[in-house]
Design an enzyme around this catalytic site. Structure first.
Site, short mmCIF file in Angstrom:
data_model
loop_
_atom_site.label_atom_id
_atom_site.label_comp_id
_atom_site.label_asym_id
_atom_site.label_seq_id
_atom_site.Cartn_x
_atom_site.Cartn_y
_atom_site.Cartn_z
N TYR A 1 26.25 -4.47 36.55
CA TYR A 1 25.11 -3.84 35.90
C TYR A 1 23.85 -3.93 36.75
O TYR A 1 22.95 -3.12 36.61
CB TYR A 1 24.82 -4.52 34.55
N LYS B 1 39.19 -10.78 36.55
CA LYS B 1 40.17 -9.89 37.20
C LYS B 1 40.42 -10.49 38.57
O LYS B 1 40.19 -9.84 39.61
CB LYS B 1 39.62 -8.45 37.24
N ASP C 1 42.73 -7.13 31.74
CA ASP C 1 43.63 -6.14 31.13
C ASP C 1 44.55 -6.82 30.12
O ASP C 1 44.77 -6.32 29.00
CB ASP C 1 44.42 -5.36 32.20
N ASP D 1 31.18 -6.36 27.76
CA ASP D 1 30.75 -5.13 27.11
C ASP D 1 31.96 -4.40 26.53
O ASP D 1 31.98 -4.01 25.36
CB ASP D 1 30.04 -4.24 28.13
N ASP E 1 33.43 -4.09 22.25
CA ASP E 1 33.65 -2.84 21.50
C ASP E 1 35.07 -2.84 20.93
O ASP E 1 35.30 -2.47 19.78
CB ASP E 1 33.48 -1.60 22.40
C1 IPM Z 1 25.68 -3.04 24.78
C2 IPM Z 1 25.45 -1.63 25.23
C3 IPM Z 1 24.60 -1.66 26.49
C4 IPM Z 1 25.38 -2.42 27.57
C5 IPM Z 1 24.16 -0.27 27.03
C6 IPM Z 1 23.40 0.52 25.98
C7 IPM Z 1 23.36 -0.39 28.29
O1 IPM Z 1 26.65 -0.97 25.42
O2 IPM Z 1 24.71 -3.76 24.52
O3 IPM Z 1 26.85 -3.44 24.67
O4 IPM Z 1 26.25 -1.85 28.21
O5 IPM Z 1 25.09 -3.61 27.75
MG MG Z 2 28.33 -2.06 24.79
#
Ligand code: IPM
Ligand code: MG
Length: 355
Positions: free
Chosen positions: A141, A186, A219, A243, A247
């Protein structure tokens, strides 16, 4: 003296969910005799529109002076032109870097009343209680980028010190819980991951011999999160893997809209935000789930303001309302009652006031 709280609603549903979290914080202040001073600032696309910068100087000053910061979400199609000079997301990354919040705590706990909102079978979801600790101010990042018409690069780097401080925080969290740490990397491909793994092996053996430690490739970790989610306690990992995995993990709980996060540094200053994005597809319709942001505000009460009892009361109120069957549409299930973003906020505030 009132505790100064920076409030950065950002874009899309960010403004809607933050409004409900503020109502909850106001209810807590009124009921338990605390004083919070909310100072609003601009970030992301809203800041680009108003000032030309995604993380304006004024916002930088505001967060420097605040005890804690509550953030909604940033981004949206309006600012997604690949040729744009400023991107909303960069504002968020600059904010995280400016606050030095290197550790992003993302709790993932399943609730029986939400099992129907998850694509997984209930027997897999039983007892899932994970904390993902995501490194937040390093890695790909923040590495150098390059771009020509036909090529592009993003570089990923980590230092031993960055890895060690994240692992130590993860280990301390695990000591308060079930004493198990899963370090995700990884290492079969990436040099940064090989450093990560060797630092992890050394550090846990030397400083935390009481913890059960496992190392997983990312993975495989993505698969194990679905096949045996109940086995995880604390997961420590680098920025991008964290990240992506969170999700995925949100689907164990039932919706991205349910997950809070706390981004911490070594002082008690912190940034609190739901893990979801600005959801432009549903923005402005009053249907977003405010629970992730309200639970983030609870984490703020706990970690930055020292109000553990109030934090727990907010969490209890959120789950009492969800258990009672009131649902925004992302967590709707047969037999539940639909409600709006504000309707959810109303019910949580009412619950707090009744408690
Ligand atoms: C999160 C989001 C952010 C990230 C984006 C919006 C930059 O996906 O906080 O998980 O990738 O950190
Ligand atoms: Mg995110």
């Amino acid at each position: 003296m009132a505790a100064v709280i920076g409030v950065l609603p950002g874009d899309g549903i960010g403004t809607e969910v933050v409004a409900e979290a503020l109502r909850v914080l106001e209810a807590v202040a009124a009921r338990y005799g605390h004083r919070f001073e909310f100072r609003r600032g601009l970030i992301g696309g809203a800041a680009i529109d108003a000032t030309g910068a995604a993380f304006p100087e004024e916002t930088r000053r505001l967060v420097r002076d605040a005890r804690a910061v509550l953030l909604g979400a940033v981004g949206g199609p309006k600012w997604s032109d690949p040729a744009a000079k400023q991107r909303p997301e960069q504002g968020l990354l600059d904010l995280r870097a400016a606050m030095g919040v290197y550790a992003n705590v993302r709790p993932v706990r399943t609730h029986e009343s939400l099992y129907a909102a998850s694509p997984l079978r209930p027997e897999r979801l039983k007892g899932v209680d994970i904390v993902v600790l995501r490194e937040l101010t390093g890695g790909i990042y923040f590495g150098a980028k390059s771009r020509t018409a036909d090529s592009a690069s993003d570089s990923c780097s980590y230092t031993r010190a960055e890895i060690e401080r994240l692992l130590r925080m993860g280990a301390r969290i695990a000591r308060q819980r079930r004493r198990k740490v899963t370090s995700v990397d990884k290492a079969n491909v990436l040099e940064t991951s090989r450093l990560w793994r060797s630092v992890a092996i050394e550090l846990f053996a030397r400083e935390f011999p009481d913890l059960a430690v496992e190392h997983l490739l990312v993975d495989a970790a993505a698969m194990h999160l679905l096949s045996r989610p109940g086995d995880f306690d604390v997961i420590v990992t680098e920025n991008m893997f964290g990240d992506i995995l969170t999700d995925e993990a949100s689907m164990l709980v039932g919706s991205m809209g349910m997950l809070p996060s706390a981004s911490l540094n070594d002082s008690n200053g912190g940034l609190y935000e739901p893990i979801h994005g600005s959801a432009p597809d549903i923005a402005g319709r009053g249907i977003a789930n405010p629970c992730g942001t309200i639970l983030s505000a609870a984490m703020m009460l706990r970690h930055s303001l020292g109000l553990e009892r109030e934090a727990a009361l907010v969490e209890d109120a959120v789950f009492a309302v969800v258990d009672a069957g009131l649902r925004t549409r992302d967590i709707a299930a047969p037999g539940t009652r639909d409600c709006t973003t504000a309707g959810m906020g109303d019910a949580i505030v009412a619950r707090l006031n009744a408690g």
